[in-house]
Motif scaffolding. Sequence first.
Motif, PDB file in Angstrom:
ATOM      1  N   SER A 246       0.823  -1.209   0.000  1.00  0.00           N
ATOM      2  CA  SER A 246       0.000   0.000   0.000  1.00  0.00           C
ATOM      3  C   SER A 246       0.859   1.262   0.000  1.00  0.00           C
ATOM      4  O   SER A 246       0.509   2.264  -0.621  1.00  0.00           O
ATOM      5  CB  SER A 246      -0.951   0.003   1.206  1.00  0.00           C
ATOM      6  OG  SER A 246      -0.226  -0.010   2.417  1.00  0.00           O
ATOM      7  N   LEU A 249       2.111   1.879  -3.530  1.00  0.00           N
ATOM      8  CA  LEU A 249       1.062   2.393  -4.410  1.00  0.00           C
ATOM      9  C   LEU A 249       0.645   3.815  -4.071  1.00  0.00           C
ATOM     10  O   LEU A 249      -0.241   4.374  -4.717  1.00  0.00           O
ATOM     11  CB  LEU A 249      -0.166   1.474  -4.350  1.00  0.00           C
ATOM     12  CG  LEU A 249       0.045   0.048  -4.873  1.00  0.00           C
ATOM     13  CD1 LEU A 249      -1.203  -0.783  -4.650  1.00  0.00           C
ATOM     14  CD2 LEU A 249       0.418   0.065  -6.342  1.00  0.00           C
ATOM     15  N   LEU A 251      -0.634   5.001  -1.078  1.00  0.00           N
ATOM     16  CA  LEU A 251      -1.855   5.072  -0.273  1.00  0.00           C
ATOM     17  C   LEU A 251      -1.567   5.310   1.200  1.00  0.00           C
ATOM     18  O   LEU A 251      -2.441   5.108   2.046  1.00  0.00           O
ATOM     19  CB  LEU A 251      -2.657   3.768  -0.438  1.00  0.00           C
ATOM     20  CG  LEU A 251      -3.225   3.545  -1.838  1.00  0.00           C
ATOM     21  CD1 LEU A 251      -3.740   2.124  -1.987  1.00  0.00           C
ATOM     22  CD2 LEU A 251      -4.319   4.544  -2.139  1.00  0.00           C
ATOM     23  N   CYS A 271       2.931   8.386  -7.579  1.00  0.00           N
ATOM     24  CA  CYS A 271       3.309   7.069  -7.078  1.00  0.00           C
ATOM     25  C   CYS A 271       3.693   6.194  -8.265  1.00  0.00           C
ATOM     26  O   CYS A 271       3.612   6.606  -9.416  1.00  0.00           O
ATOM     27  CB  CYS A 271       2.174   6.438  -6.279  1.00  0.00           C
ATOM     28  SG  CYS A 271       0.726   6.029  -7.263  1.00  0.00           S
ATOM     29  N   ASN A 274      -0.120   5.007 -10.727  1.00  0.00           N
ATOM     30  CA  ASN A 274      -1.253   5.926 -10.613  1.00  0.00           C
ATOM     31  C   ASN A 274      -2.546   5.318 -11.132  1.00  0.00           C
ATOM     32  O   ASN A 274      -3.630   5.626 -10.641  1.00  0.00           O
ATOM     33  CB  ASN A 274      -0.946   7.219 -11.374  1.00  0.00           C
ATOM     34  CG  ASN A 274      -0.061   8.167 -10.580  1.00  0.00           C
ATOM     35  OD1 ASN A 274      -0.265   8.358  -9.386  1.00  0.00           O
ATOM     36  ND2 ASN A 274       0.930   8.739 -11.224  1.00  0.00           N
ATOM     37  N   ARG A 277      -3.973   3.193  -8.352  1.00  0.00           N
ATOM     38  CA  ARG A 277      -4.427   4.023  -7.239  1.00  0.00           C
ATOM     39  C   ARG A 277      -5.703   4.766  -7.602  1.00  0.00           C
ATOM     40  O   ARG A 277      -6.619   4.889  -6.779  1.00  0.00           O
ATOM     41  CB  ARG A 277      -3.330   5.018  -6.826  1.00  0.00           C
ATOM     42  CG  ARG A 277      -3.707   5.791  -5.564  1.00  0.00           C
ATOM     43  CD  ARG A 277      -2.579   6.613  -5.014  1.00  0.00           C
ATOM     44  NE  ARG A 277      -2.276   7.787  -5.829  1.00  0.00           N
ATOM     45  CZ  ARG A 277      -1.451   8.771  -5.443  1.00  0.00           C
ATOM     46  NH1 ARG A 277      -0.845   8.685  -4.280  1.00  0.00           N
ATOM     47  NH2 ARG A 277      -1.225   9.801  -6.232  1.00  0.00           N
ATOM     48  N   ASN A 278      -5.795   5.275  -8.834  1.00  0.00           N
ATOM     49  CA  ASN A 278      -7.021   5.951  -9.261  1.00  0.00           C
ATOM     50  C   ASN A 278      -8.212   4.999  -9.261  1.00  0.00           C
ATOM     51  O   ASN A 278      -9.320   5.365  -8.845  1.00  0.00           O
ATOM     52  CB  ASN A 278      -6.825   6.538 -10.659  1.00  0.00           C
ATOM     53  CG  ASN A 278      -5.849   7.697 -10.676  1.00  0.00           C
ATOM     54  OD1 ASN A 278      -5.581   8.289  -9.632  1.00  0.00           O
ATOM     55  ND2 ASN A 278      -5.315   8.013 -11.833  1.00  0.00           N
ATOM     56  N   TYR A 281      -9.227   4.340  -5.665  1.00  0.00           N
ATOM     57  CA  TYR A 281      -9.887   5.502  -5.057  1.00  0.00           C
ATOM     58  C   TYR A 281     -11.303   5.676  -5.600  1.00  0.00           C
ATOM     59  O   TYR A 281     -12.245   5.923  -4.829  1.00  0.00           O
ATOM     60  CB  TYR A 281      -9.061   6.764  -5.308  1.00  0.00           C
ATOM     61  CG  TYR A 281      -9.748   8.016  -4.811  1.00  0.00           C
ATOM     62  CD1 TYR A 281      -9.743   8.330  -3.450  1.00  0.00           C
ATOM     63  CD2 TYR A 281     -10.427   8.861  -5.682  1.00  0.00           C
ATOM     64  CE1 TYR A 281     -10.386   9.465  -2.989  1.00  0.00           C
ATOM     65  CE2 TYR A 281     -11.067   9.996  -5.224  1.00  0.00           C
ATOM     66  CZ  TYR A 281     -11.046  10.288  -3.874  1.00  0.00           C
ATOM     67  OH  TYR A 281     -11.697  11.408  -3.419  1.00  0.00           O
ATOM     68  N   ILE A 318      -9.552   6.951   0.861  1.00  0.00           N
ATOM     69  CA  ILE A 318      -8.137   6.553   0.857  1.00  0.00           C
ATOM     70  C   ILE A 318      -7.887   5.462   1.890  1.00  0.00           C
ATOM     71  O   ILE A 318      -7.135   4.504   1.644  1.00  0.00           O
ATOM     72  CB  ILE A 318      -7.238   7.776   1.122  1.00  0.00           C
ATOM     73  CG1 ILE A 318      -7.281   8.730  -0.070  1.00  0.00           C
ATOM     74  CG2 ILE A 318      -5.801   7.350   1.395  1.00  0.00           C
ATOM     75  CD1 ILE A 318      -6.691   8.160  -1.342  1.00  0.00           C
ATOM     76  N   ALA A 321      -9.151   2.271   0.424  1.00  0.00           N
ATOM     77  CA  ALA A 321      -8.250   1.798  -0.624  1.00  0.00           C
ATOM     78  C   ALA A 321      -7.009   1.156  -0.027  1.00  0.00           C
ATOM     79  O   ALA A 321      -6.532   0.117  -0.504  1.00  0.00           O
ATOM     80  CB  ALA A 321      -7.862   2.958  -1.540  1.00  0.00           C
ATOM     81  N   ASN A 322      -6.480   1.764   1.026  1.00  0.00           N
ATOM     82  CA  ASN A 322      -5.324   1.197   1.736  1.00  0.00           C
ATOM     83  C   ASN A 322      -5.663  -0.180   2.290  1.00  0.00           C
ATOM     84  O   ASN A 322      -4.904  -1.143   2.101  1.00  0.00           O
ATOM     85  CB  ASN A 322      -4.916   2.162   2.865  1.00  0.00           C
ATOM     86  CG  ASN A 322      -3.636   1.736   3.564  1.00  0.00           C
ATOM     87  OD1 ASN A 322      -3.392   0.562   3.793  1.00  0.00           O
ATOM     88  ND2 ASN A 322      -2.826   2.714   3.928  1.00  0.00           N
TER      89      ASN A 322
END
Length: 345
Positions: A246, A249, A251, A271, A274, A277-278, A281, A318, A321-322
């Motif tokens: 995480s 990435l 996060l 990061c 991305n 991560r997008n 999120y 966030i 996501a983490n």
Amino acid sequence: MTHSTVLAIDLAKNVFQVCKMDRHGRIIFNKEVSRKKLTELLIKEKASLIAMESCATAHHWGRLAIKLGHKVKAIAPKRVSAFRQGQKTDANDALAIAIAAMQPNVKACRILNIEDQCQQSIVHIRELLVRQKVSSANQLRALLLEFGFPINKGDFALRTEIPLILEDAENSLTCTFRETLAMMYDRFVDLIHQIDNITQKLKVTTSQDLLCKRLQALEGVGPICAALLKIALSQKDHFSKGRHASACLGLTPVQHSSGGKQKIGAIAKRCGNNTLRNALYNGAIGVVCKLEKREARTSKEQWLKAITVRRGKKVAAIALANKTVRTAFAMIESGEDYQPQLLVA
């Protein structure tokens, strides 16, 4: 280091710089070779540590070196630049790669197999088409607003209004502009069809992949996000813990700590992945928004609602996501399915 030599390659299209170094750091040679000669060198060389920057063609040459019995260490370019001395030349770059590869604290990047790289490439192609679609829609909407035709947000409004504007012969638009507008509108519609086609292909691919199907049980994880999670986490030796994944990435908050004082900031703007991560999120913010309209059913949803009340939607997204990345890592490590803990009625 178990390997007697390090073969550092400064990657290029046709002409490569290769620096060979022994285990004591002595340079055996640092020379320029062609694409054909590089392949022959990898075949003739005894089992070595092949080092290169994680950039264009790194996956191809990494897979070839692994197939020939070598160990591969692909290093992020920003890590290599710290070891470069003198001016930026191919010879200095290759030497810096060799030195960086011998440092135990310099982490290696993943080398993807053909299947994962193909799947990742499909996602990137879809991402490009989405950007082109958004760009086309914004231009169409902005140009028509200059003529006094305001169009609401969303693709549906654009696809509804533009045909009506084109069919209206009394709106004073010239024939040339009307034809150009029709051409741009057709391109916009084609992009939507292409995106839908690729999305459907990804759904079929992920439905046939057992790991992707298991990952889609996580909150806010769809077919595209599941495919990217699988690619990022399926190499078990790359991350030792889920929180390392995480953090990689982007996060987790960035730190600037010194003298025993810890300063925790926001998450990094940039990061290594991305796209993932997008996707994480966007999926997480969708879960947070839906959860506002109903009661929590699981302990995770209860935890998420508490964060939303305390810190707001974006921080909660966030945080989710983490937790999704760490849960996915645990699922891959243990081989178990995701089982949310239901609240007792």
